[in-house]
Design a protein around this motif. Structure first.
Motif: not given
Length: 136
Positions: A36-42, A60-61
């Motif tokens: 899973v390539d989950a990238v949380q936004d800042d 950062a998140w």
């Protein structure tokens, strides 16, 4: 329907049920790893009150209020850090206010949980009767 026909129908239904159950269970027995390539936004958060540099910060998140206070240069001398939950997580558009130990009228804030009767009597409208309740 004869007894033989009932037995055949019962066996047929049992075989169908077992087949459907097998079709449902077998794929679950073979797990496939998934990435899973989950990238949380800042997150952008604001801090006001008794910090060195109040303003809006991008963190950062998963950042906490402590991270935000550090980014804002820390507490000022007049800050009351006991009233700030430093472990709280920040959400996008969060706004944190760091209160002063002084009230707007210049009086020192007191903790009602830790105040002595003398401390309580300094509050407006609190006299000896309210500062020393019978249950204390």
């Amino acid at each position: 329907m004869t007894e033989k026909q009932e037995n055949i129908l019962t066996m047929f239904l049992i075989v169908v049920c077992l087949g459907l159950a097998t079709l449902n269970i077998v794929p679950r027995l073979h797990s496939r790893p998934r990435t899973v390539d989950a990238v949380q936004d800042d997150v952008q958060v604001a801090i006001q009150g008794e910090v060195v540099r109040p303003g809006v910060y991008t963190l950062a998140w998963g950042a906490t209020v402590d991270d935000l206070v550090v980014a804002a240069g820390g507490f000022t001398q007049d800050a009351d850090p006991a009233l700030v939950n430093l472990a709280a997580s920040l959400d996008a558009s969060s706004s944190i206010f760091v209160p002063s130990v002084q009230t707007s009228s210049g009086d020192t804030r007191i903790s009602i949980n830790n105040a002595t009767p003398t401390d309580l009597e300094r509050l407006p409208g609190i006299g000896p009767a309210l500062a020393n309740p019978p249950f204390s």
